[in-house]
Write a protein that holds these residues in place. Structure first.
Motif, PDB file in Angstrom:
ATOM      1  N   LEU A 223       0.828  -1.211   0.000  1.00 51.76           N
ATOM      2  CA  LEU A 223       0.000   0.000   0.000  1.00 51.76           C
ATOM      3  C   LEU A 223       0.858   1.255   0.000  1.00 51.76           C
ATOM      4  O   LEU A 223       0.531   2.235  -0.672  1.00 51.76           O
ATOM      5  N   ALA A 224       1.958   1.218   0.744  1.00 45.06           N
ATOM      6  CA  ALA A 224       2.842   2.381   0.779  1.00 45.06           C
ATOM      7  C   ALA A 224       3.436   2.658  -0.592  1.00 45.06           C
ATOM      8  O   ALA A 224       3.533   3.814  -1.024  1.00 45.06           O
ATOM      9  N   VAL A 225       3.835   1.614  -1.300  1.00 44.87           N
ATOM     10  CA  VAL A 225       4.382   1.789  -2.657  1.00 44.87           C
ATOM     11  C   VAL A 225       3.338   2.438  -3.560  1.00 44.87           C
ATOM     12  O   VAL A 225       3.639   3.348  -4.344  1.00 44.87           O
ATOM     13  N   ALA A 226       2.079   1.973  -3.448  1.00 45.08           N
ATOM     14  CA  ALA A 226       1.018   2.537  -4.289  1.00 45.08           C
ATOM     15  C   ALA A 226       0.715   3.988  -3.930  1.00 45.08           C
ATOM     16  O   ALA A 226       0.455   4.817  -4.805  1.00 45.08           O
ATOM     17  N   LEU A 227       0.762   4.309  -2.644  1.00 44.19           N
ATOM     18  CA  LEU A 227       0.356   5.646  -2.196  1.00 44.19           C
ATOM     19  C   LEU A 227       1.458   6.688  -2.344  1.00 44.19           C
ATOM     20  O   LEU A 227       1.170   7.874  -2.470  1.00 44.19           O
ATOM     21  N   TRP A 228       2.712   6.251  -2.314  1.00 46.98           N
ATOM     22  CA  TRP A 228       3.809   7.221  -2.375  1.00 46.98           C
ATOM     23  C   TRP A 228       4.583   7.185  -3.693  1.00 46.98           C
ATOM     24  O   TRP A 228       5.587   7.856  -3.821  1.00 46.98           O
ATOM     25  N   ARG A 229       4.102   6.436  -4.669  1.00 44.94           N
ATOM     26  CA  ARG A 229       4.806   6.419  -5.947  1.00 44.94           C
ATOM     27  C   ARG A 229       4.582   7.738  -6.683  1.00 44.94           C
ATOM     28  O   ARG A 229       3.545   8.393  -6.510  1.00 44.94           O
ATOM     29  N   PRO A 230       5.541   8.156  -7.512  1.00 44.56           N
ATOM     30  CA  PRO A 230       5.415   9.452  -8.195  1.00 44.56           C
ATOM     31  C   PRO A 230       4.253   9.519  -9.176  1.00 44.56           C
ATOM     32  O   PRO A 230       3.676  10.581  -9.388  1.00 44.56           O
ATOM     33  N   ALA A 231       3.904   8.391  -9.792  1.00 46.58           N
ATOM     34  CA  ALA A 231       2.839   8.401 -10.802  1.00 46.58           C
ATOM     35  C   ALA A 231       1.515   8.803 -10.163  1.00 46.58           C
ATOM     36  O   ALA A 231       1.275   8.558  -8.977  1.00 46.58           O
ATOM     37  N   PRO A 232       0.620   9.441 -10.943  1.00 46.85           N
ATOM     38  CA  PRO A 232      -0.664   9.894 -10.392  1.00 46.85           C
ATOM     39  C   PRO A 232      -1.492   8.778  -9.773  1.00 46.85           C
ATOM     40  O   PRO A 232      -2.130   8.971  -8.761  1.00 46.85           O
ATOM     41  N   GLY A 233      -1.473   7.587 -10.390  1.00 50.62           N
ATOM     42  CA  GLY A 233      -2.250   6.501  -9.837  1.00 50.62           C
ATOM     43  C   GLY A 233      -3.745   6.711 -10.030  1.00 50.62           C
ATOM     44  O   GLY A 233      -4.181   7.601 -10.753  1.00 50.62           O
ATOM     45  N   PRO A 234      -4.561   5.901  -9.337  1.00 56.00           N
ATOM     46  CA  PRO A 234      -6.011   5.961  -9.543  1.00 56.00           C
ATOM     47  C   PRO A 234      -6.718   7.034  -8.724  1.00 56.00           C
ATOM     48  O   PRO A 234      -7.939   7.120  -8.768  1.00 56.00           O
ATOM     49  N   PHE A 235      -5.994   7.844  -7.956  1.00 55.98           N
ATOM     50  CA  PHE A 235      -6.633   8.804  -7.076  1.00 55.98           C
ATOM     51  C   PHE A 235      -6.765  10.132  -7.785  1.00 55.98           C
ATOM     52  O   PHE A 235      -5.805  10.685  -8.315  1.00 55.98           O
ATOM     53  N   ALA A 236      -7.963  10.674  -7.761  1.00 53.25           N
ATOM     54  CA  ALA A 236      -8.277  11.817  -8.611  1.00 53.25           C
ATOM     55  C   ALA A 236      -7.577  13.091  -8.167  1.00 53.25           C
ATOM     56  O   ALA A 236      -7.183  13.901  -8.987  1.00 53.25           O
TER      57      ALA A 236
ATOM     58  N   TRP B 161      -3.407   5.181   6.086  1.00 54.03           N
ATOM     59  CA  TRP B 161      -2.318   4.193   6.167  1.00 54.03           C
ATOM     60  C   TRP B 161      -1.516   4.397   7.450  1.00 54.03           C
ATOM     61  O   TRP B 161      -1.213   3.437   8.171  1.00 54.03           O
ATOM     62  N   ALA B 162      -1.154   5.637   7.753  1.00 50.59           N
ATOM     63  CA  ALA B 162      -0.388   5.933   8.958  1.00 50.59           C
ATOM     64  C   ALA B 162      -1.164   5.553  10.218  1.00 50.59           C
ATOM     65  O   ALA B 162      -0.594   5.024  11.187  1.00 50.59           O
ATOM     66  N   ALA B 163      -2.468   5.808  10.212  1.00 47.79           N
ATOM     67  CA  ALA B 163      -3.293   5.456  11.369  1.00 47.79           C
ATOM     68  C   ALA B 163      -3.322   3.948  11.574  1.00 47.79           C
ATOM     69  O   ALA B 163      -3.276   3.462  12.712  1.00 47.79           O
ATOM     70  N   VAL B 164      -3.388   3.184  10.493  1.00 51.46           N
ATOM     71  CA  VAL B 164      -3.378   1.727  10.601  1.00 51.46           C
ATOM     72  C   VAL B 164      -2.061   1.246  11.201  1.00 51.46           C
ATOM     73  O   VAL B 164      -2.033   0.324  12.032  1.00 51.46           O
ATOM     74  N   VAL B 165      -0.954   1.861  10.806  1.00 48.22           N
ATOM     75  CA  VAL B 165       0.340   1.491  11.376  1.00 48.22           C
ATOM     76  C   VAL B 165       0.343   1.717  12.884  1.00 48.22           C
ATOM     77  O   VAL B 165       0.794   0.870  13.663  1.00 48.22           O
ATOM     78  N   VAL B 166      -0.167   2.866  13.316  1.00 49.49           N
ATOM     79  CA  VAL B 166      -0.203   3.164  14.750  1.00 49.49           C
ATOM     80  C   VAL B 166      -1.094   2.167  15.484  1.00 49.49           C
ATOM     81  O   VAL B 166      -0.746   1.661  16.559  1.00 49.49           O
ATOM     82  N   LEU B 167      -2.234   1.844  14.895  1.00 54.88           N
ATOM     83  CA  LEU B 167      -3.204   0.999  15.583  1.00 54.88           C
ATOM     84  C   LEU B 167      -2.787  -0.465  15.634  1.00 54.88           C
ATOM     85  O   LEU B 167      -3.055  -1.148  16.631  1.00 54.88           O
TER      86      LEU B 167
END
Length: 254
Positions: free
Chosen positions: A37-50, A62-68
């Protein structure tokens, strides 16, 4: 001690005060999922998020899940019912609305009837805080995963429905949710005896009675949890009033 060892939840055996800070969750399956998930969220490409805002929301989730689930907070939730309640409130009031915002484009075709979504989310929350299902979740990794996923999924759909609803209806659904969470919190606070078998012994090494732990958990639901929903309703109302004022024609003096 034998009774305490019956309950070995996903986050591990309940730690004492001398050990909990060293109890990080190193589950390889969870770690691999978070890494992907981190690779998908922090990659330079725009990805599927508008939008950038959606990507930021998903990163915060993602960060909250890591803490929890990775930090020692996970192990501490095996000891205290109060910490477990904080976990669940963080899921439904933190991670879920972040996911609803971040995934709104990808979930645009998902049907989200407001009051059905509200009822399902409330039913999930009450079910998993009933003593028997809660005890089952703390004795089985599969049931624990089911508890976490259903709480998160139902709350995410609820927040999606709130985002799509008219302001008045959205505030009504949030206020209804506030009432049901406050009611559950009050029941736990005023219960005459401890109800959750996994915590009958887990708090004793901290010199905390299980009933006191349960009462604090109830107060956490009743006050901070309910207040967070009220803040969300007030935010919607404030934005609604701003939008209505913006629609009003300018009145120029004669």
């Amino acid at each position: 001690m034998d009774e305490a060892r019956r309950w070995i939840p996903y986050c591990g055996e309940a730690p004492g005060p001398e050990a909990w800070l060293s109890r990080w969750n190193l589950d390889p399956v969870l770690g691999a999922c978070l890494l992907l998930l981190a690779v998908a969220l922090w990659r330079p490409a725009p990805g599927p998020f508008a939008t950038t805002g959606q990507r930021c929301s998903l990163r915060l989730a993602w960060a909250a899940v890591v803490v929890l689930y990775v930090s020692p907070l996970c192990a501490l939730s095996s000891t205290f019912f109060t910490v477990r309640v904080v976990h669940h409130i963080a899921l439904v009031l933190g991670v879920a609305p972040l996911l609803a915002h971040g995934l709104q484009g990808g979930l645009s075709r998902l049907p989200t009837p407001l009051w059905s979504s509200t009822a399902v989310a409330a039913a999930c929350f009450w079910t998993w805080h009933a003593p028997a299902p809660y005890a089952a979740a703390l004795s089985s990794t599969v049931v624990y995963a089911l508890m976490q996923l259903t709480l998160l999924a139902s709350a995410t759909v609820f927040w999606l429905a709130v985002r799509r609803a008219a302001p008045a209806a959205a505030m009504g659904a949030i206020l209804a949710t506030t009432v049901q969470m406050g009611l559950l919190g009050a029941l736990l606070t005023f219960a005459a005896r401890p109800l959750y078998a996994p915590h009958f012994a887990s708090t004793l090494s901290w010199r905390v009675a299980p009933l006191a732990d349960q009462q604090l958990a109830g107060l956490t639901m009743w006050a901070p949890g309910s207040i967070a929903y009220l803040v969300a309703a007030m935010w919607i109302g404030w934005r609604w009033m701003r939008a209505e004022r913006a629609r009003e024609p300018d009145i120029k003096p004669a």
